[in-house]
Design an enzyme around this catalytic site. Sequence first.
Site, PDB file in Angstrom:
ATOM      1  N   GLU A  90       0.730  -1.672   0.030  1.00  0.00           N
ATOM      2  CA  GLU A  90       0.029  -0.177   0.061  1.00  0.00           C
ATOM      3  C   GLU A  90       0.854   0.939  -0.055  1.00  0.00           C
ATOM      4  OE1 GLU A  90      -3.682  -1.895   2.441  1.00  0.00           O
ATOM      5  OE2 GLU A  90      -2.475  -0.902   3.491  1.00  0.00           O
ATOM      6  N   CYS A 103       3.108   8.262   0.153  1.00  0.00           N
ATOM      7  CA  CYS A 103       4.121   7.689   1.830  1.00  0.00           C
ATOM      8  C   CYS A 103       4.383   6.331   1.227  1.00  0.00           C
ATOM      9  CB  CYS A 103       2.642   7.488   2.637  1.00  0.00           C
ATOM     10  SG  CYS A 103       3.324   6.209   3.873  1.00  0.00           S
ATOM     11  N   GLY A 160       6.772  -1.785   6.965  1.00  0.00           N
ATOM     12  CA  GLY A 160       8.499  -2.290   6.248  1.00  0.00           C
ATOM     13  C   GLY A 160       9.279  -0.983   7.177  1.00  0.00           C
ATOM     14  N   GLU A 161      10.087  -1.501   7.110  1.00  0.00           N
ATOM     15  CA  GLU A 161      11.374  -0.505   8.619  1.00  0.00           C
ATOM     16  C   GLU A 161      12.558  -0.219   6.832  1.00  0.00           C
ATOM     17  OE1 GLU A 161      11.856   1.161  10.789  1.00  0.00           O
ATOM     18  OE2 GLU A 161      13.917   1.419   9.884  1.00  0.00           O
ATOM     19  N   SER A 215      11.341   7.598  14.903  1.00  0.00           N
ATOM     20  CA  SER A 215       9.459   6.715  15.730  1.00  0.00           C
ATOM     21  C   SER A 215       9.996   6.408  17.254  1.00  0.00           C
ATOM     22  CB  SER A 215       9.163   5.538  14.997  1.00  0.00           C
ATOM     23  OG  SER A 215       9.200   6.153  13.933  1.00  0.00           O
ATOM     24  N   LEU A 216       9.542   7.193  18.384  1.00  0.00           N
ATOM     25  CA  LEU A 216      10.394   7.250  19.204  1.00  0.00           C
ATOM     26  C   LEU A 216       9.281   6.249  20.632  1.00  0.00           C
ATOM     27  CD1 LEU A 216      12.573   7.326  21.692  1.00  0.00           C
ATOM     28  CD2 LEU A 216      12.040   9.651  21.978  1.00  0.00           C
ATOM     29  N   HIS A 217       7.889   7.406  20.855  1.00  0.00           N
ATOM     30  CA  HIS A 217       7.021   7.107  21.571  1.00  0.00           C
ATOM     31  C   HIS A 217       6.924   6.577  22.714  1.00  0.00           C
ATOM     32  CE1 HIS A 217       5.621   6.616  17.327  1.00  0.00           C
ATOM     33  NE2 HIS A 217       5.886   5.269  17.424  1.00  0.00           N
ATOM     34  N   ASN A 291      -3.133   6.079  15.624  1.00  0.00           N
ATOM     35  CA  ASN A 291      -4.795   4.918  14.705  1.00  0.00           C
ATOM     36  C   ASN A 291      -4.757   4.111  15.221  1.00  0.00           C
ATOM     37  OD1 ASN A 291      -4.576   7.922  13.326  1.00  0.00           O
ATOM     38  ND2 ASN A 291      -2.898   7.039  12.460  1.00  0.00           N
ATOM     39  N   CYS A 334      -0.575   6.863   9.318  1.00  0.00           N
ATOM     40  CA  CYS A 334       0.071   6.045   9.712  1.00  0.00           C
ATOM     41  C   CYS A 334      -0.424   4.965  10.524  1.00  0.00           C
ATOM     42  CB  CYS A 334       1.069   6.953  11.419  1.00  0.00           C
ATOM     43  SG  CYS A 334       1.291   8.453  10.451  1.00  0.00           S
TER      44      CYS A 334
HETATM   45  N1  SAH Z   1       9.292   1.362  10.150  1.00  0.00           N
HETATM   46  C1  SAH Z   1       9.878   2.656  10.613  1.00  0.00           C
HETATM   47  C2  SAH Z   1       8.451   3.742   9.275  1.00  0.00           C
HETATM   48  C3  SAH Z   1       6.582   3.004   8.791  1.00  0.00           C
HETATM   49  S1  SAH Z   1       6.486   5.323   9.529  1.00  0.00           S
HETATM   50  C4  SAH Z   1       9.244   3.430  12.071  1.00  0.00           C
HETATM   51  O1  SAH Z   1       9.180   2.593  12.273  1.00  0.00           O
HETATM   52  O2  SAH Z   1       9.749   4.499  11.431  1.00  0.00           O
HETATM   53  C5  SAH Z   1       4.757   4.548  10.012  1.00  0.00           C
HETATM   54  C6  SAH Z   1       4.776   5.758  11.768  1.00  0.00           C
HETATM   55  O3  SAH Z   1       3.753   5.317  12.179  1.00  0.00           O
HETATM   56  C7  SAH Z   1       6.458   5.161  12.967  1.00  0.00           C
HETATM   57  O4  SAH Z   1       6.691   6.384  13.392  1.00  0.00           O
HETATM   58  C8  SAH Z   1       5.422   4.086  13.711  1.00  0.00           C
HETATM   59  O5  SAH Z   1       5.774   3.767  14.927  1.00  0.00           O
HETATM   60  C9  SAH Z   1       3.689   4.851  13.159  1.00  0.00           C
HETATM   61  N2  SAH Z   1       2.723   4.323  13.867  1.00  0.00           N
HETATM   62  C10 SAH Z   1       2.453   2.860  13.625  1.00  0.00           C
HETATM   63  N3  SAH Z   1       1.253   2.268  13.661  1.00  0.00           N
HETATM   64  C11 SAH Z   1       0.854   3.463  14.276  1.00  0.00           C
HETATM   65  C12 SAH Z   1      -0.435   3.718  15.087  1.00  0.00           C
HETATM   66  N4  SAH Z   1      -1.402   3.019  15.044  1.00  0.00           N
HETATM   67  N5  SAH Z   1      -1.403   4.763  14.882  1.00  0.00           N
HETATM   68  C13 SAH Z   1      -0.307   6.042  14.892  1.00  0.00           C
HETATM   69  N6  SAH Z   1       1.346   5.357  14.479  1.00  0.00           N
HETATM   70  C14 SAH Z   1       1.563   4.362  14.552  1.00  0.00           C
END
Ligand code: SAH
Length: 348
Positions: A90, A103, A160-161, A215-217, A291, A334
Amino acid sequence: MVLLQDLTLSELNQYLTENYGVKPFVGKQIYQWLTKSVDFDGMTNVPKALREQLKQNCVAVSCKIIQTLTSALDGTQKFLFELHDGNVIEGVLMKYKYGNTLCVSSQVGCRMGCKFCASTLGGLVRNLSAGEILGQVLAVNALGNGKERYVTNIVLMGSGEPLDNFDNVVKFLQLVSDVDGINVSERNISLSTCGVVPKIRALADMGFSLNLTLSLHNADNDERKQIMPISNAYSVEEAVSACRYYFQKTGRRVIIEYTLIDKQNDSYAHALKLASLLSDMSVHVNVIALNPVKETGLKGTSESNLKKFIGNLEKLGVSATRRRTMGQDIEGACGQLRRRYLEGGNGN
Ligand code: SAH
């Protein structure tokens, strides 16, 4: 099968000369068709006999758009692309005033296992080749009816990463910024990673002027391990230090992605920990609420909490904004991209 979109112009010429005795000017014509995502049948100025021969061994269009969903909320479009081996990936096109951002996916599935993300649910199926990442851009760009750059910005933030598919992503960056191709500047491309530390450093050393997002979170190692297995390999301090290195080497400011999950990473203590982790760094934090992904059972933080969290970061001296979520009604936001056919559905 040789995926012709994997090749630079000189690689293509070499391949065509060695295998088919093709002259470089024909090679260049073929390259231009490939750039427009046109299949062999449409390459009208290329001899028919050669096209028939090429069909036997080569793939011209590495990603074919097989379905398009358009968001009723904001016009965002989600594309399903079919690859030559039948896999489906996608991509999402977001339309802004300054241009269109695509994207793209870098892998079929993902093996990073982040607990909140749809892309990783079935594990990793395979890496995409450079030409398959590029193919997504070329296929969507071709919708612009001859406009040279319909896709003005690219984010490697789909399934993907990207740093788990390092060599192909690097080759993709070379192909997409090729002056003989669609020539998108690296400054208009962003790569997002969950924090594959050695590869962040390797990317910095390669001298691209690409934007980097981490992507830290969660700034707490133990808590981050609960939602992001990559944290077992690299600590948040190591990830942030690699970002600092990236900034020093490239001069590109790093973005920190922070997705708020209800009651998991959205308290004042979390904002404080994040602010202290980032204190000596020139970064910007993009905040969004999680999301929904039905399998995960996780909930996004409330609207009021999201505003509070951003306000707290600002008070603590960290530049932070809310990132607009787009295409939520078509599961194009995302973390919502997935291998659609796993469910046996077709995206509807
Ligand atoms: N693997 C890479 C590229 C993916 S980018 C990465 O982790 O950065 C997708 C982004 O959306 C990342 O920042 C990921 O952490 C975030 N993401 C994943 N699931 C999500 C969700 N359910 N809601 C919001 N953001 C999410």
